[in-house]
Write a protein that holds these residues in place. Structure first.
Motif, PDB file in Angstrom:
ATOM      1  N   ARG A  67      39.264  41.561  41.623  1.00 36.06           N
ATOM      2  CA  ARG A  67      40.010  42.590  40.900  1.00 36.06           C
ATOM      3  C   ARG A  67      38.984  43.519  40.266  1.00 36.06           C
ATOM      4  O   ARG A  67      38.062  43.068  39.592  1.00 36.06           O
ATOM      5  CB  ARG A  67      40.886  41.952  39.826  1.00 36.06           C
ATOM      6  CG  ARG A  67      41.683  42.936  39.029  1.00 36.06           C
ATOM      7  CD  ARG A  67      42.427  42.212  37.910  1.00 36.06           C
ATOM      8  NE  ARG A  67      42.976  43.162  37.004  1.00 36.06           N
ATOM      9  CZ  ARG A  67      44.274  43.370  36.824  1.00 36.06           C
ATOM     10  NH1 ARG A  67      45.140  42.637  37.469  1.00 36.06           N
ATOM     11  NH2 ARG A  67      44.694  44.288  35.985  1.00 36.06           N
ATOM     12  N   HIS A  68      39.150  44.828  40.492  1.00 35.11           N
ATOM     13  CA  HIS A  68      38.225  45.779  39.886  1.00 35.11           C
ATOM     14  C   HIS A  68      38.891  47.142  39.719  1.00 35.11           C
ATOM     15  O   HIS A  68      39.880  47.441  40.367  1.00 35.11           O
ATOM     16  CB  HIS A  68      36.934  45.902  40.700  1.00 35.11           C
ATOM     17  CG  HIS A  68      37.135  46.431  42.080  1.00 35.11           C
ATOM     18  ND1 HIS A  68      37.006  47.755  42.390  1.00 35.11           N
ATOM     19  CD2 HIS A  68      37.454  45.804  43.231  1.00 35.11           C
ATOM     20  CE1 HIS A  68      37.233  47.930  43.670  1.00 35.11           C
ATOM     21  NE2 HIS A  68      37.514  46.753  44.206  1.00 35.11           N
ATOM     22  N   GLY A  69      38.351  47.909  38.816  1.00 31.22           N
ATOM     23  CA  GLY A  69      38.834  49.255  38.569  1.00 31.22           C
ATOM     24  C   GLY A  69      39.199  49.444  37.114  1.00 31.22           C
ATOM     25  O   GLY A  69      39.486  48.490  36.398  1.00 31.22           O
ATOM     26  N   VAL A  86      42.435  53.055  38.349  1.00 32.18           N
ATOM     27  CA  VAL A  86      43.108  52.479  39.512  1.00 32.18           C
ATOM     28  C   VAL A  86      42.565  51.071  39.688  1.00 32.18           C
ATOM     29  O   VAL A  86      41.390  50.883  39.963  1.00 32.18           O
ATOM     30  CB  VAL A  86      42.839  53.315  40.779  1.00 32.18           C
ATOM     31  CG1 VAL A  86      43.461  52.656  41.994  1.00 32.18           C
ATOM     32  CG2 VAL A  86      43.346  54.733  40.603  1.00 32.18           C
ATOM     33  N   ARG A 145      42.274  47.672  41.673  1.00 26.42           N
ATOM     34  CA  ARG A 145      42.410  47.159  43.037  1.00 26.42           C
ATOM     35  C   ARG A 145      42.257  45.643  43.019  1.00 26.42           C
ATOM     36  O   ARG A 145      41.346  45.127  42.390  1.00 26.42           O
ATOM     37  CB  ARG A 145      41.358  47.777  43.937  1.00 26.42           C
ATOM     38  CG  ARG A 145      41.491  49.272  44.027  1.00 26.42           C
ATOM     39  CD  ARG A 145      40.314  49.869  44.770  1.00 26.42           C
ATOM     40  NE  ARG A 145      40.236  51.273  44.468  1.00 26.42           N
ATOM     41  CZ  ARG A 145      40.519  52.229  45.342  1.00 26.42           C
ATOM     42  NH1 ARG A 145      40.846  51.914  46.561  1.00 26.42           N
ATOM     43  NH2 ARG A 145      40.445  53.489  45.000  1.00 26.42           N
ATOM     44  N   GLU A 146      43.151  45.002  43.709  1.00 30.36           N
ATOM     45  CA  GLU A 146      43.081  43.546  43.836  1.00 30.36           C
ATOM     46  C   GLU A 146      43.041  43.196  45.308  1.00 30.36           C
ATOM     47  O   GLU A 146      43.698  43.831  46.126  1.00 30.36           O
ATOM     48  CB  GLU A 146      44.301  42.888  43.192  1.00 30.36           C
ATOM     49  CG  GLU A 146      44.264  42.913  41.699  1.00 30.36           C
ATOM     50  CD  GLU A 146      45.304  41.995  41.083  1.00 30.36           C
ATOM     51  OE1 GLU A 146      45.241  40.783  41.335  1.00 30.36           O
ATOM     52  OE2 GLU A 146      46.154  42.521  40.369  1.00 30.36           O
ATOM     53  N   SER A 147      42.275  42.188  45.635  1.00 35.10           N
ATOM     54  CA  SER A 147      42.254  41.714  47.015  1.00 35.10           C
ATOM     55  C   SER A 147      42.000  40.217  47.027  1.00 35.10           C
ATOM     56  O   SER A 147      41.404  39.666  46.109  1.00 35.10           O
ATOM     57  CB  SER A 147      41.203  42.452  47.842  1.00 35.10           C
ATOM     58  OG  SER A 147      39.939  42.315  47.271  1.00 35.10           O
TER      59      SER A 147
END
Length: 100
Positions: free
Chosen positions: A27-29, A32, A34-36
């Protein structure tokens, strides 16, 4: 220059990751988010990168290469002393040996 340093510091501090049972959750940002999820079974290679600034700060970035280029992931800000050990743990979870 001060705004650039503060914003980059804020972005770096927004990186989060967790090693779950079957996947690596990233998870970063700041604005915005973003999770992956990167399944361990998809990981093919893990590289340790250290640019000039990272070397000065004694940090490393782990770069996870997967079967699809769109799912490659990075884990920045790993203390250099722990990067190789974390790489070995993630390779073991992925079922990959480190043979060259």
């Amino acid at each position: 220059a001060a705004i650039g340093v503060l914003s980059s510091d804020a972005l770096w501090r927004r990186w989060r990751w967790r090693a779950l049972e079957a996947v690596l959750h990233l998870r970063h940002g700041l604005v915005v988010v973003r999770e992956s999820l990167v399944p361990y079974r998809r990981i093919q290679q893990i590289d340790v990168e250290r640019g000039p600034i990272e070397r000065m700060l004694e940090l490393s970035t782990l770069v996870l290469r997967t079967a699809a280029a769109t799912t490659d992931a990075k884990l920045p800000g790993i203390p250099a002393a722990h990067a190789a050990g974390l790489r070995e743990v993630l390779l073991a979870r992925a079922g990959i040996d480190d043979a060259v």
